[in-house]
Design an enzyme around this catalytic site. Structure first.
Site, PDB file in Angstrom:
ATOM      1  N   TRP A  79       7.926   0.063 -55.004  1.00 22.35           N
ATOM      2  CA  TRP A  79       8.710   1.174 -55.298  1.00 22.35           C
ATOM      3  C   TRP A  79       8.344   1.938 -56.573  1.00 22.35           C
ATOM      4  O   TRP A  79       8.405   3.428 -56.652  1.00 22.35           O
ATOM      5  CB  TRP A  79      10.297   1.045 -55.113  1.00 22.35           C
ATOM      6  CG  TRP A  79      10.563   0.765 -53.828  1.00 22.35           C
ATOM      7  CD1 TRP A  79      11.131  -0.615 -53.421  1.00 22.35           C
ATOM      8  CD2 TRP A  79      10.356   1.407 -52.557  1.00 22.35           C
ATOM      9  NE1 TRP A  79      11.161  -0.535 -51.862  1.00 22.35           N
ATOM     10  CE2 TRP A  79      10.725   0.729 -51.690  1.00 22.35           C
ATOM     11  CE3 TRP A  79      10.010   2.739 -52.400  1.00 22.35           C
ATOM     12  CZ2 TRP A  79      10.931   1.217 -50.063  1.00 22.35           C
ATOM     13  CZ3 TRP A  79      10.003   3.207 -51.053  1.00 22.35           C
ATOM     14  CH2 TRP A  79      10.432   2.472 -49.985  1.00 22.35           C
ATOM     15  N   LYS A 117      22.292  -0.129 -51.116  1.00 18.24           N
ATOM     16  CA  LYS A 117      22.074  -1.669 -51.385  1.00 18.24           C
ATOM     17  C   LYS A 117      23.363  -2.362 -51.737  1.00 18.24           C
ATOM     18  O   LYS A 117      23.724  -3.524 -51.036  1.00 18.24           O
ATOM     19  CB  LYS A 117      21.116  -1.732 -52.515  1.00 18.24           C
ATOM     20  CG  LYS A 117      20.051  -0.995 -52.318  1.00 18.24           C
ATOM     21  CD  LYS A 117      19.046  -1.583 -51.148  1.00 18.24           C
ATOM     22  CE  LYS A 117      17.706  -0.695 -51.234  1.00 18.24           C
ATOM     23  NZ  LYS A 117      16.851  -0.945 -50.067  1.00 18.24           N
ATOM     24  N   ASP A 141      15.301   3.249 -62.101  1.00 18.50           N
ATOM     25  CA  ASP A 141      15.707   2.896 -60.776  1.00 18.50           C
ATOM     26  C   ASP A 141      16.395   1.755 -60.454  1.00 18.50           C
ATOM     27  O   ASP A 141      15.747   0.504 -60.388  1.00 18.50           O
ATOM     28  CB  ASP A 141      14.632   3.156 -59.567  1.00 18.50           C
ATOM     29  CG  ASP A 141      15.079   3.222 -58.177  1.00 18.50           C
ATOM     30  OD1 ASP A 141      16.043   2.764 -57.791  1.00 18.50           O
ATOM     31  OD2 ASP A 141      14.032   3.496 -57.255  1.00 18.50           O
TER      32      ASP A 141
END
Length: 363
Positions: free
Chosen positions: A103, A199, A175
Protein backbone atom coordinates in the site's frame (compact mmCIF):
# COMPACT_ATOMS: atom_id res chain seq x y z
CA UNK A 1 -24.69 -14.24 20.07
CA UNK A 2 -21.59 -14.88 17.98
CA UNK A 3 -22.20 -15.57 14.31
CA UNK A 4 -21.81 -19.08 12.97
CA UNK A 5 -18.67 -18.15 11.08
CA UNK A 6 -15.37 -16.57 12.07
CA UNK A 7 -14.47 -13.68 9.76
CA UNK A 8 -10.73 -13.23 9.09
CA UNK A 9 -11.16 -10.99 6.04
CA UNK A 10 -8.78 -8.03 5.80
CA UNK A 11 -11.60 -5.63 5.12
CA UNK A 12 -14.41 -5.04 5.20
CA UNK A 13 -13.99 -7.00 8.38
CA UNK A 14 -16.00 -8.27 11.30
CA UNK A 15 -17.51 -5.71 13.66
CA UNK A 16 -18.34 -6.15 17.36
CA UNK A 17 -21.57 -7.99 18.10
CA UNK A 18 -22.73 -5.18 20.39
CA UNK A 19 -22.25 -2.63 17.62
CA UNK A 20 -24.07 -4.75 15.05
CA UNK A 21 -26.98 -5.35 17.43
CA UNK A 22 -27.43 -1.64 18.15
CA UNK A 23 -27.21 -0.76 14.47
CA UNK A 24 -29.82 -3.39 13.69
CA UNK A 25 -32.22 -1.82 16.18
CA UNK A 26 -31.67 1.64 14.71
CA UNK A 27 -31.83 0.59 11.09
CA UNK A 28 -35.62 0.82 10.91
CA UNK A 29 -36.28 3.40 13.63
CA UNK A 30 -33.40 5.70 14.48
CA UNK A 31 -33.66 7.66 17.75
CA UNK A 32 -37.45 7.20 17.74
CA UNK A 33 -37.79 9.32 14.60
CA UNK A 34 -39.89 6.72 12.84
CA UNK A 35 -37.27 6.75 10.08
CA UNK A 36 -34.53 4.27 9.43
CA UNK A 37 -30.89 5.04 10.10
CA UNK A 38 -30.05 5.36 6.40
CA UNK A 39 -33.09 7.57 5.74
CA UNK A 40 -32.54 10.49 8.08
CA UNK A 41 -31.07 13.77 6.85
CA UNK A 42 -27.46 14.61 7.61
CA UNK A 43 -28.82 18.06 8.51
CA UNK A 44 -31.21 16.72 11.13
CA UNK A 45 -30.69 17.38 14.82
CA UNK A 46 -30.51 13.64 15.44
CA UNK A 47 -27.64 13.08 13.02
CA UNK A 48 -25.90 16.29 14.05
CA UNK A 49 -25.63 14.82 17.54
CA UNK A 50 -24.15 11.59 16.12
CA UNK A 51 -21.57 13.57 14.13
CA UNK A 52 -20.50 15.72 17.06
CA UNK A 53 -20.40 12.82 19.51
CA UNK A 54 -18.33 10.70 17.10
CA UNK A 55 -15.70 13.42 16.76
CA UNK A 56 -15.63 14.04 20.52
CA UNK A 57 -15.13 10.33 21.24
CA UNK A 58 -12.36 10.03 18.65
CA UNK A 59 -10.58 13.06 20.15
CA UNK A 60 -10.86 11.50 23.59
CA UNK A 61 -9.75 7.99 22.59
CA UNK A 62 -6.66 9.18 20.68
CA UNK A 63 -5.99 12.30 22.78
CA UNK A 64 -6.15 14.41 19.61
CA UNK A 65 -4.69 17.88 20.33
CA UNK A 66 -6.93 20.90 19.87
CA UNK A 67 -4.85 22.20 16.94
CA UNK A 68 -5.85 19.22 14.80
CA UNK A 69 -8.96 19.05 12.65
CA UNK A 70 -10.91 15.83 12.21
CA UNK A 71 -12.54 15.32 8.81
CA UNK A 72 -15.01 12.59 7.89
CA UNK A 73 -14.60 12.03 4.14
CA UNK A 74 -16.16 9.88 1.47
CA UNK A 75 -14.15 7.15 -0.23
CA UNK A 76 -11.15 5.14 0.84
CA UNK A 77 -7.40 5.08 1.06
CA UNK A 78 -6.74 5.32 -2.66
CA UNK A 79 -8.58 8.63 -2.75
CA UNK A 80 -6.27 9.89 -0.04
CA UNK A 81 -3.21 8.75 -2.02
CA UNK A 82 -4.21 11.58 -4.37
CA UNK A 83 -5.54 13.94 -1.71
CA UNK A 84 -2.27 13.96 0.25
CA UNK A 85 -0.07 15.41 -2.52
CA UNK A 86 -2.85 17.68 -3.79
CA UNK A 87 -3.23 19.15 -0.30
CA UNK A 88 0.42 19.27 0.75
CA UNK A 89 2.81 19.14 -2.22
CA UNK A 90 3.60 22.31 -4.13
CA UNK A 91 4.09 22.18 -7.91
CA UNK A 92 7.88 22.06 -7.59
CA UNK A 93 8.03 20.43 -4.17
CA UNK A 94 9.46 17.13 -2.98
CA UNK A 95 7.88 14.41 -0.86
CA UNK A 96 9.51 11.36 0.72
CA UNK A 97 7.74 8.00 0.61
CA UNK A 98 8.89 5.31 3.05
CA UNK A 99 7.82 2.10 1.31
CA UNK A 100 7.52 -1.05 3.41
CA UNK A 101 4.90 -2.95 1.41
CA UNK A 102 2.11 -2.95 -1.13
CA UNK A 103 0.00 0.00 0.00
CA UNK A 104 2.82 2.45 0.62
CA UNK A 105 4.10 1.57 -2.85
CA UNK A 106 0.66 2.34 -4.30
CA UNK A 107 0.68 5.70 -2.53
CA UNK A 108 4.16 6.46 -3.88
CA UNK A 109 3.14 5.59 -7.46
CA UNK A 110 0.04 7.78 -7.29
CA UNK A 111 2.12 10.78 -6.27
CA UNK A 112 5.11 10.11 -8.53
CA UNK A 113 3.10 9.47 -11.68
CA UNK A 114 0.65 12.35 -11.34
CA UNK A 115 1.55 15.07 -8.86
CA UNK A 116 5.25 15.74 -8.46
CA UNK A 117 8.64 14.75 -7.19
CA UNK A 118 8.12 11.74 -4.94
CA UNK A 119 11.33 10.20 -3.59
CA UNK A 120 11.16 6.44 -3.15
CA UNK A 121 12.83 4.98 -0.04
CA UNK A 122 12.83 1.17 -0.03
CA UNK A 123 12.49 0.50 3.68
CA UNK A 124 11.97 -3.25 3.84
CA UNK A 125 14.17 -6.11 2.71
CA UNK A 126 14.46 -9.90 2.72
CA UNK A 127 17.45 -11.49 4.39
CA UNK A 128 19.28 -14.62 3.15
CA UNK A 129 16.66 -16.90 4.69
CA UNK A 130 13.77 -15.06 3.02
CA UNK A 131 12.57 -13.24 6.16
CA UNK A 132 11.32 -9.68 5.75
CA UNK A 133 12.56 -6.81 7.95
CA UNK A 134 11.82 -3.10 8.23
CA UNK A 135 14.95 -0.96 7.78
CA UNK A 136 14.35 2.31 9.61
CA UNK A 137 17.77 3.61 8.61
CA UNK A 138 16.40 4.04 5.08
CA UNK A 139 13.73 6.46 6.29
CA UNK A 140 15.71 9.61 5.54
CA UNK A 141 14.45 13.08 4.61
CA UNK A 142 15.33 14.71 1.31
CA UNK A 143 16.40 18.32 1.02
CA UNK A 144 13.38 20.64 0.72
CA UNK A 145 10.99 17.81 1.49
CA UNK A 146 7.46 19.07 2.18
CA UNK A 147 6.17 15.90 3.80
CA UNK A 148 7.10 12.27 4.48
CA UNK A 149 4.64 9.44 3.98
CA UNK A 150 4.45 6.13 5.82
CA UNK A 151 1.94 3.29 6.03
CA UNK A 152 2.27 1.98 9.57
CA UNK A 153 0.62 -1.37 8.90
CA UNK A 154 0.85 -3.16 5.57
CA UNK A 155 -2.19 -5.42 5.41
CA UNK A 156 -0.98 -7.33 2.33
CA UNK A 157 2.52 -8.01 3.60
CA UNK A 158 1.80 -8.50 7.30
CA UNK A 159 4.38 -5.87 8.26
CA UNK A 160 3.79 -3.29 10.98
CA UNK A 161 6.10 -0.40 11.89
CA UNK A 162 6.29 0.29 15.62
CA UNK A 163 9.04 2.94 15.43
CA UNK A 164 8.49 6.37 13.91
CA UNK A 165 11.23 7.92 11.76
CA UNK A 166 12.86 11.19 12.75
CA UNK A 167 11.68 13.51 9.98
CA UNK A 168 13.52 16.53 11.43
CA UNK A 169 10.40 18.65 11.61
CA UNK A 170 9.05 17.72 8.17
CA UNK A 171 5.37 16.69 8.56
CA UNK A 172 4.93 12.92 8.79
CA UNK A 173 1.78 11.73 7.05
CA UNK A 174 0.62 8.28 8.10
CA UNK A 175 -1.86 5.84 6.64
CA UNK A 176 -3.23 3.95 9.64
CA UNK A 177 -6.20 2.33 7.93
CA UNK A 178 -5.55 -1.10 9.42
CA UNK A 179 -4.02 -0.36 12.82
CA UNK A 180 -5.85 2.76 13.97
CA UNK A 181 -7.41 2.27 17.41
CA UNK A 182 -5.38 -0.93 17.95
CA UNK A 183 -2.75 0.81 20.08
CA UNK A 184 -2.11 4.24 21.61
CA UNK A 185 -0.39 6.80 19.36
CA UNK A 186 0.97 10.28 19.92
CA UNK A 187 -0.99 12.26 17.36
CA UNK A 188 1.26 15.30 17.85
CA UNK A 189 4.10 13.44 16.11
CA UNK A 190 2.16 13.47 12.82
CA UNK A 191 1.23 16.18 10.39
CA UNK A 192 -1.78 14.13 9.35
CA UNK A 193 -3.20 10.65 9.87
CA UNK A 194 -5.63 9.12 7.40
CA UNK A 195 -7.54 5.88 7.79
CA UNK A 196 -10.36 4.04 6.10
CA UNK A 197 -13.06 2.83 8.44
CA UNK A 198 -13.29 -0.72 7.10
CA UNK A 199 -10.65 -2.40 9.28
CA UNK A 200 -11.26 -1.38 12.89
CA UNK A 201 -13.87 1.38 12.89
CA UNK A 202 -16.83 0.58 10.64
CA UNK A 203 -18.00 -0.30 7.13
CA UNK A 204 -16.28 0.74 3.92
CA UNK A 205 -17.07 4.01 2.15
CA UNK A 206 -15.58 6.57 4.52
CA UNK A 207 -12.12 7.82 5.45
CA UNK A 208 -11.18 9.92 8.47
CA UNK A 209 -8.39 12.47 8.26
CA UNK A 210 -6.78 13.98 11.35
CA UNK A 211 -4.73 16.94 10.17
CA UNK A 212 -2.74 19.68 11.91
CA UNK A 213 -4.32 23.07 11.29
CA UNK A 214 -1.18 24.73 9.90
CA UNK A 215 -1.20 22.24 7.00
CA UNK A 216 -4.58 23.44 5.76
CA UNK A 217 -4.88 26.02 3.00
CA UNK A 218 -2.08 24.58 0.85
CA UNK A 219 -4.18 22.67 -1.69
CA UNK A 220 -3.45 23.04 -5.37
CA UNK A 221 -5.91 25.09 -7.41
CA UNK A 222 -7.07 22.03 -9.33
CA UNK A 223 -7.61 19.88 -6.22
CA UNK A 224 -11.28 18.84 -6.29
CA UNK A 225 -13.18 20.56 -3.51
CA UNK A 226 -14.37 17.18 -2.27
CA UNK A 227 -10.71 16.23 -1.59
CA UNK A 228 -9.63 19.63 -0.28
CA UNK A 229 -9.12 19.26 3.46
CA UNK A 230 -9.57 23.01 3.99
CA UNK A 231 -12.97 23.00 2.31
CA UNK A 232 -14.13 19.89 4.14
CA UNK A 233 -12.95 21.27 7.47
CA UNK A 234 -14.68 24.61 6.87
CA UNK A 235 -17.97 22.81 6.23
CA UNK A 236 -17.59 20.43 9.21
CA UNK A 237 -17.26 17.43 6.85
CA UNK A 238 -20.63 18.23 5.28
CA UNK A 239 -19.62 20.03 2.10
CA UNK A 240 -21.50 17.24 0.36
CA UNK A 241 -23.93 14.67 1.72
CA UNK A 242 -21.64 12.41 3.73
CA UNK A 243 -21.87 8.66 4.17
CA UNK A 244 -24.14 8.91 7.19
CA UNK A 245 -24.33 5.17 7.79
CA UNK A 246 -20.55 4.73 7.98
CA UNK A 247 -20.26 7.83 10.20
CA UNK A 248 -22.89 6.43 12.55
CA UNK A 249 -21.17 3.03 12.67
CA UNK A 250 -17.89 4.74 13.54
CA UNK A 251 -19.68 6.45 16.41
CA UNK A 252 -20.95 3.12 17.71
CA UNK A 253 -17.48 1.61 17.48
CA UNK A 254 -15.93 4.54 19.34
CA UNK A 255 -18.50 4.02 22.12
CA UNK A 256 -17.66 0.31 22.20
CA UNK A 257 -13.94 1.03 22.44
CA UNK A 258 -14.43 3.53 25.26
CA UNK A 259 -16.58 1.09 27.21
CA UNK A 260 -13.90 -1.61 26.85
CA UNK A 261 -11.27 0.62 28.39
CA UNK A 262 -9.96 2.51 25.37
CA UNK A 263 -7.15 1.79 22.94
CA UNK A 264 -4.88 0.77 25.81
CA UNK A 265 -7.12 -2.21 26.52
CA UNK A 266 -7.36 -3.03 22.83
CA UNK A 267 -3.57 -3.03 22.54
CA UNK A 268 -3.35 -5.49 25.44
CA UNK A 269 -5.84 -7.78 23.70
CA UNK A 270 -4.17 -7.46 20.31
CA UNK A 271 -0.78 -8.36 21.74
CA UNK A 272 -2.27 -11.42 23.39
CA UNK A 273 -4.14 -12.54 20.26
CA UNK A 274 -1.24 -12.09 17.88
CA UNK A 275 1.21 -13.77 20.26
CA UNK A 276 -1.02 -16.83 20.49
CA UNK A 277 -1.14 -17.17 16.70
CA UNK A 278 2.52 -16.44 15.97
CA UNK A 279 3.73 -18.65 18.82
CA UNK A 280 1.98 -21.63 17.28
CA UNK A 281 3.19 -20.88 13.75
CA UNK A 282 6.78 -20.51 14.98
CA UNK A 283 6.54 -23.82 16.86
CA UNK A 284 5.27 -25.63 13.77
CA UNK A 285 7.27 -27.04 10.87
CA UNK A 286 4.08 -27.09 8.77
CA UNK A 287 3.48 -23.30 8.59
CA UNK A 288 5.95 -20.49 7.95
CA UNK A 289 5.96 -16.80 8.86
CA UNK A 290 8.41 -14.87 6.68
CA UNK A 291 8.26 -11.66 8.73
CA UNK A 292 10.84 -10.81 11.39
CA UNK A 293 9.32 -11.11 14.85
CA UNK A 294 9.77 -7.40 15.67
CA UNK A 295 8.09 -6.32 12.43
CA UNK A 296 5.06 -8.61 12.40
CA UNK A 297 1.64 -7.06 12.19
CA UNK A 298 -0.52 -7.60 15.24
CA UNK A 299 -3.67 -7.49 13.13
CA UNK A 300 -2.74 -9.12 9.79
CA UNK A 301 -0.94 -12.42 10.27
CA UNK A 302 0.51 -13.49 6.91
CA UNK A 303 1.82 -17.06 6.66
CA UNK A 304 2.34 -19.86 4.18
CA UNK A 305 1.98 -23.61 4.21
CA UNK A 306 5.32 -25.35 3.83
CA UNK A 307 3.66 -27.48 1.13
CA UNK A 308 1.68 -24.96 -0.89
CA UNK A 309 0.10 -27.67 -3.00
CA UNK A 310 -2.23 -28.03 0.00
CA UNK A 311 -3.48 -24.44 -0.23
CA UNK A 312 -6.77 -25.20 -1.96
CA UNK A 313 -7.58 -28.03 0.42
CA UNK A 314 -6.70 -25.84 3.41
CA UNK A 315 -9.05 -23.06 2.25
CA UNK A 316 -11.86 -25.46 1.35
CA UNK A 317 -11.75 -27.23 4.70
CA UNK A 318 -11.40 -24.01 6.71
CA UNK A 319 -14.46 -22.55 4.98
CA UNK A 320 -16.42 -25.73 5.66
CA UNK A 321 -15.63 -25.31 9.33
CA UNK A 322 -16.79 -21.69 9.36
CA UNK A 323 -13.37 -20.03 9.18
CA UNK A 324 -13.79 -17.45 6.41
CA UNK A 325 -11.36 -15.16 4.61
CA UNK A 326 -8.02 -16.87 5.18
CA UNK A 327 -6.78 -16.60 1.61
CA UNK A 328 -3.86 -14.20 1.24
CA UNK A 329 -3.95 -11.09 -0.93
CA UNK A 330 -3.69 -11.77 -4.68
CA UNK A 331 -0.41 -9.82 -4.82
CA UNK A 332 1.34 -12.07 -2.31
CA UNK A 333 -0.57 -15.34 -2.14
CA UNK A 334 -0.33 -17.64 0.85
CA UNK A 335 -2.63 -17.19 3.81
CA UNK A 336 -3.65 -14.23 5.93
CA UNK A 337 -5.62 -14.09 9.15
CA UNK A 338 -6.83 -10.61 9.99
CA UNK A 339 -7.57 -10.39 13.70
CA UNK A 340 -8.70 -6.80 14.14
CA UNK A 341 -10.18 -5.23 17.26
CA UNK A 342 -13.54 -6.99 16.98
CA UNK A 343 -11.97 -10.46 16.83
CA UNK A 344 -12.16 -12.00 20.32
CA UNK A 345 -9.46 -14.26 21.72
CA UNK A 346 -11.84 -17.17 21.17
CA UNK A 347 -11.66 -16.63 17.41
CA UNK A 348 -7.87 -16.84 17.47
CA UNK A 349 -7.93 -19.98 19.59
CA UNK A 350 -10.36 -21.63 17.15
CA UNK A 351 -8.03 -20.72 14.28
CA UNK A 352 -5.01 -22.16 16.07
CA UNK A 353 -6.95 -25.35 16.80
CA UNK A 354 -7.79 -25.66 13.10
CA UNK A 355 -4.17 -25.07 12.08
CA UNK A 356 -3.08 -27.83 14.45
CA UNK A 357 -5.76 -30.19 13.21
CA UNK A 358 -4.95 -29.59 9.55
CA UNK A 359 -1.22 -30.01 10.13
CA UNK A 360 -1.73 -33.23 12.07
CA UNK A 361 -3.91 -34.72 9.34
CA UNK A 362 -1.29 -33.98 6.66
CA UNK A 363 1.88 -34.97 8.47
Amino acid sequence: MMSKVWNYYAGPCMLPDEVMDEAQRDFRNFANTGMGLVEISHRSAEFDKVAKDAEALLRELLNVPSNYKIIFEQGGGRGQFAAIPMNLLSENGTADYFVTGHWSRCAYKECAEKYGNAVLHECSYQDESGVWHVDYSKMTVSENSEYCYICLNETVNGIESFTLPDTKGVPLIADMSSDIMTRPIDVSKFGAIIFGLQKNVGPSGMTITIVREDLLGKARKYCPSILDWSVLSKFDSMYNTPCTFAWYMAYLNFKWIKNLGGVEELERRNIKKSKMLYDYIDSSDFYISKIAANDRSRVNCVFTLKDESLNDEFLKLSKAKGLIGLKGHKVLGGMRASIYNAMPIEGVQILVDFLKEFAASHS
